[in-house]
Design an enzyme around this catalytic site. Structure first.
Site, PDB file in Angstrom:
ATOM      1  CE  LYS A   1      32.369  -2.943 -16.911  1.00 40.43           C
ATOM      2  NZ  LYS A   1      30.962  -3.095 -16.902  1.00 40.43           N
TER       3      LYS A   1
ATOM      4  NE  ARG B   1      33.450  -6.271 -22.613  1.00 43.68           N
ATOM      5  CZ  ARG B   1      33.165  -5.180 -22.131  1.00 43.68           C
ATOM      6  NH1 ARG B   1      34.444  -4.468 -21.930  1.00 43.68           N
ATOM      7  NH2 ARG B   1      32.221  -4.814 -22.210  1.00 43.68           N
TER       8      ARG B   1
ATOM      9  NE  ARG C   1      24.940   3.215 -20.018  1.00 44.45           N
ATOM     10  CZ  ARG C   1      25.884   2.098 -19.893  1.00 44.45           C
ATOM     11  NH1 ARG C   1      26.571   2.306 -19.135  1.00 44.45           N
ATOM     12  NH2 ARG C   1      25.723   1.247 -20.785  1.00 44.45           N
TER      13      ARG C   1
ATOM     14  NE  ARG D   1      27.356   2.469 -23.958  1.00 44.33           N
ATOM     15  CZ  ARG D   1      28.170   1.713 -23.391  1.00 44.33           C
ATOM     16  NH1 ARG D   1      28.723   2.244 -22.275  1.00 44.33           N
ATOM     17  NH2 ARG D   1      28.327   0.584 -23.460  1.00 44.33           N
TER      18      ARG D   1
ATOM     19  NE  ARG E   1      26.605  -3.950 -23.537  1.00 43.10           N
ATOM     20  CZ  ARG E   1      26.235  -2.558 -23.191  1.00 43.10           C
ATOM     21  NH1 ARG E   1      24.936  -2.241 -23.577  1.00 43.10           N
ATOM     22  NH2 ARG E   1      26.749  -2.276 -22.122  1.00 43.10           N
TER      23      ARG E   1
HETATM   24  P1  AP5 Z   1      28.029   2.699 -15.534  1.00 45.62           P
HETATM   25  O1  AP5 Z   1      28.960   3.046 -14.628  1.00 45.62           O
HETATM   26  O2  AP5 Z   1      27.983   3.065 -17.012  1.00 45.62           O
HETATM   27  O3  AP5 Z   1      28.301   1.081 -15.890  1.00 45.62           O
HETATM   28  P2  AP5 Z   1      29.201   0.418 -16.684  1.00 45.62           P
HETATM   29  O4  AP5 Z   1      29.598  -1.001 -15.776  1.00 45.62           O
HETATM   30  O5  AP5 Z   1      30.396   1.071 -16.919  1.00 45.62           O
HETATM   31  O6  AP5 Z   1      28.472  -0.171 -17.952  1.00 45.62           O
HETATM   32  P3  AP5 Z   1      28.881  -0.295 -19.346  1.00 45.62           P
HETATM   33  O7  AP5 Z   1      27.595  -0.456 -20.037  1.00 45.62           O
HETATM   34  O8  AP5 Z   1      29.829   0.749 -19.892  1.00 45.62           O
HETATM   35  O9  AP5 Z   1      29.776  -1.550 -19.417  1.00 45.62           O
HETATM   36  P4  AP5 Z   1      30.200  -2.473 -20.682  1.00 45.62           P
HETATM   37  O10 AP5 Z   1      31.222  -3.313 -20.057  1.00 45.62           O
HETATM   38  O11 AP5 Z   1      29.181  -3.381 -21.158  1.00 45.62           O
HETATM   39  O12 AP5 Z   1      30.519  -1.484 -21.819  1.00 45.62           O
HETATM   40  P5  AP5 Z   1      31.675  -1.129 -22.517  1.00 45.62           P
HETATM   41  O13 AP5 Z   1      31.524   0.459 -22.637  1.00 45.62           O
HETATM   42  O14 AP5 Z   1      32.958  -1.462 -21.733  1.00 45.62           O
HETATM   43  O15 AP5 Z   1      26.419   2.359 -15.069  1.00 45.62           O
HETATM   44  C1  AP5 Z   1      25.351   2.263 -15.742  1.00 45.62           C
HETATM   45  C2  AP5 Z   1      24.089   3.017 -15.315  1.00 45.62           C
HETATM   46  O16 AP5 Z   1      23.702   2.886 -13.840  1.00 45.62           O
HETATM   47  C3  AP5 Z   1      24.386   4.584 -15.461  1.00 45.62           C
HETATM   48  O17 AP5 Z   1      23.513   5.503 -15.823  1.00 45.62           O
HETATM   49  C4  AP5 Z   1      24.925   4.931 -13.730  1.00 45.62           C
HETATM   50  O18 AP5 Z   1      24.409   6.309 -13.662  1.00 45.62           O
HETATM   51  C5  AP5 Z   1      23.999   4.121 -13.130  1.00 45.62           C
HETATM   52  N1  AP5 Z   1      24.653   3.452 -11.830  1.00 45.62           N
HETATM   53  C6  AP5 Z   1      25.925   3.467 -11.543  1.00 45.62           C
HETATM   54  N2  AP5 Z   1      26.329   3.164 -10.392  1.00 45.62           N
HETATM   55  C7  AP5 Z   1      25.029   2.942  -9.793  1.00 45.62           C
HETATM   56  C8  AP5 Z   1      24.629   2.639  -8.401  1.00 45.62           C
HETATM   57  N3  AP5 Z   1      25.406   2.260  -7.359  1.00 45.62           N
HETATM   58  N4  AP5 Z   1      23.273   2.631  -8.258  1.00 45.62           N
HETATM   59  C9  AP5 Z   1      22.317   2.888  -9.275  1.00 45.62           C
HETATM   60  N5  AP5 Z   1      22.591   3.442 -10.434  1.00 45.62           N
HETATM   61  C10 AP5 Z   1      24.051   3.373 -10.692  1.00 45.62           C
HETATM   62  O19 AP5 Z   1      31.745  -1.760 -23.935  1.00 45.62           O
HETATM   63  C11 AP5 Z   1      31.065  -1.469 -24.838  1.00 45.62           C
HETATM   64  C12 AP5 Z   1      31.092  -2.436 -25.938  1.00 45.62           C
HETATM   65  O20 AP5 Z   1      32.587  -2.211 -26.540  1.00 45.62           O
HETATM   66  C13 AP5 Z   1      31.148  -4.105 -25.650  1.00 45.62           C
HETATM   67  O21 AP5 Z   1      29.911  -4.801 -25.715  1.00 45.62           O
HETATM   68  C14 AP5 Z   1      32.102  -4.808 -26.579  1.00 45.62           C
HETATM   69  O22 AP5 Z   1      31.498  -4.576 -27.923  1.00 45.62           O
HETATM   70  C15 AP5 Z   1      32.939  -3.652 -26.816  1.00 45.62           C
HETATM   71  N6  AP5 Z   1      34.265  -3.770 -25.819  1.00 45.62           N
HETATM   72  C16 AP5 Z   1      34.704  -3.178 -24.890  1.00 45.62           C
HETATM   73  N7  AP5 Z   1      35.777  -3.675 -24.338  1.00 45.62           N
HETATM   74  C17 AP5 Z   1      36.138  -4.669 -25.192  1.00 45.62           C
HETATM   75  C18 AP5 Z   1      37.154  -5.467 -24.800  1.00 45.62           C
HETATM   76  N8  AP5 Z   1      38.021  -5.608 -24.003  1.00 45.62           N
HETATM   77  N9  AP5 Z   1      37.134  -6.764 -25.855  1.00 45.62           N
HETATM   78  C19 AP5 Z   1      36.487  -6.777 -26.513  1.00 45.62           C
HETATM   79  N10 AP5 Z   1      35.229  -5.923 -27.034  1.00 45.62           N
HETATM   80  C20 AP5 Z   1      35.359  -4.876 -26.133  1.00 45.62           C
END
Ligand code: AP5
Length: 223
Positions: free
Chosen positions: A13, A88, A128, A161, A172
């Site tokens: 994402k 979410r 990552r 991270r 997660r």
């Molecule tokens: P990346 O682009 O980082 O993936 P992502 O989907 O953004 O992954 P996240 O881990 O950031 O998502 P998440 O939803 O768990 O975390 P968030 O920060 O929102 O890609 C991942 C890796 O793959 C990278 O190394 C990239 O280079 C590689 N890659 C990308 N595309 C690729 C491809 N096509 N092919 C190969 N490799 C590829 O949330 C973290 C925490 O915050 C949550 O657990 C929760 O505690 C809290 N939180 C966040 N939002 C909320 C909310 N709305 N409500 C409550 N708690 C929340």
């Protein structure tokens, strides 16, 4: 363009949101990045959020709403945004609709879900690496930095991270399955959802997203 990107942790994402914001000319609004900034700055909100994030649990809605509402109020988001990581849950989606409605009756244009199987997610998350300074993202195999552990843009150290440890990633994924996946049905019912295959290069996936936007009558070309 008011776009939501959905998908499990590690689906890409954030990678896609950063690529799309240049072409759509609207900012990425990533709830995870906003929360991590609050943790880094040790604000009261950040201190409270950290204990949930470290476990891989959802941060309470009131904290997340505060950050999102403030971010969407900034002038650069007035013409649209790419939401990444928010909403979410169905309850968050309903609050988002209210927040937008309160801003002159605005509505979402499109929701795109990036579908990636669990085994690929584990590979993506475990490799990552992120820049401490500019937030640029890499993958040790799929998109390695030129110099090991240093950012290509600013030469700053890359880090893994805290919530990317294996047990936390499993948690997660569970939270995604129980709390976030129902959003697909929610946005499907509203006629806003496109699901796209998240396997392929980031460029290929970006083009799939643009095709989904074109099909919805929301051209993916920069305006
Ligand atoms: P990346 O682009 O980082 O993936 P992502 O989907 O953004 O992954 P996240 O881990 O950031 O998502 P998440 O939803 O768990 O975390 P968030 O920060 O929102 O890609 C991942 C890796 O793959 C990278 O190394 C990239 O280079 C590689 N890659 C990308 N595309 C690729 C491809 N096509 N092919 C190969 N490799 C590829 O949330 C973290 C925490 O915050 C949550 O657990 C929760 O505690 C809290 N939180 C966040 N939002 C909320 C909310 N709305 N409500 C409550 N708690 C929340």
């Amino acid at each position: 363009m008011r776009l939501v990107l959905l998908g499990p942790p590690g689906a890409g994402k954030g990678t896609q949101a950063r690529m799309l914001e240049k072409r759509l000319n609207v900012p990425q609004v990533a709830s995870g990045d906003l929360l991590r900034a609050a943790v880094r700055e040790r604000t009261a909100l950040g201190v409270e959020a950290k204990s949930y994030m470290d476990k891989g649990a959802l941060v309470p809605d009131d904290l997340v709403f505060k950050l999102i509402d403030e971010r969407l109020s900034r002038p650069d988001a007035a013409g649209g945004f790419i939401l990444d990581g928010f909403p979410r849950t169905v309850a968050q989606a309903e609050t988002l609709a209210e927040m937008l409605n309160a801003r002159g009756g605005a509505r979402l244009d499109k929701v795109v879900a990036i579908i990636v199987p669990d085994e690929e997610i584990v590979k993506r998350i475990s490799g990552r690496r992120t820049c401490r300074n500019c937030g640029a993202m890499y993958h040790v195999i799929y998109d390695p930095p030129r110099n090991q552990d240093l950012c290509n843009n600013c030469n700053t150290e890359l880090y893994q991270r805290d919530d990317d440890a294996e047990d936390t990633v499993r948690m997660r994924l569970e939270v995604y399955a129980t709390s976030t996946r129902p959003l697909l049905e929610h946005y499907g019912r509203l006629g806003l959802l496109s699901e796209i295959d998240g396997i392929g290069s980031p460029e290929e996936i970006k083009e799939r997203i643009f095709r989904a936007l074109d099909r919805a009558g929301k051209p993916g070309k920069s305006q």
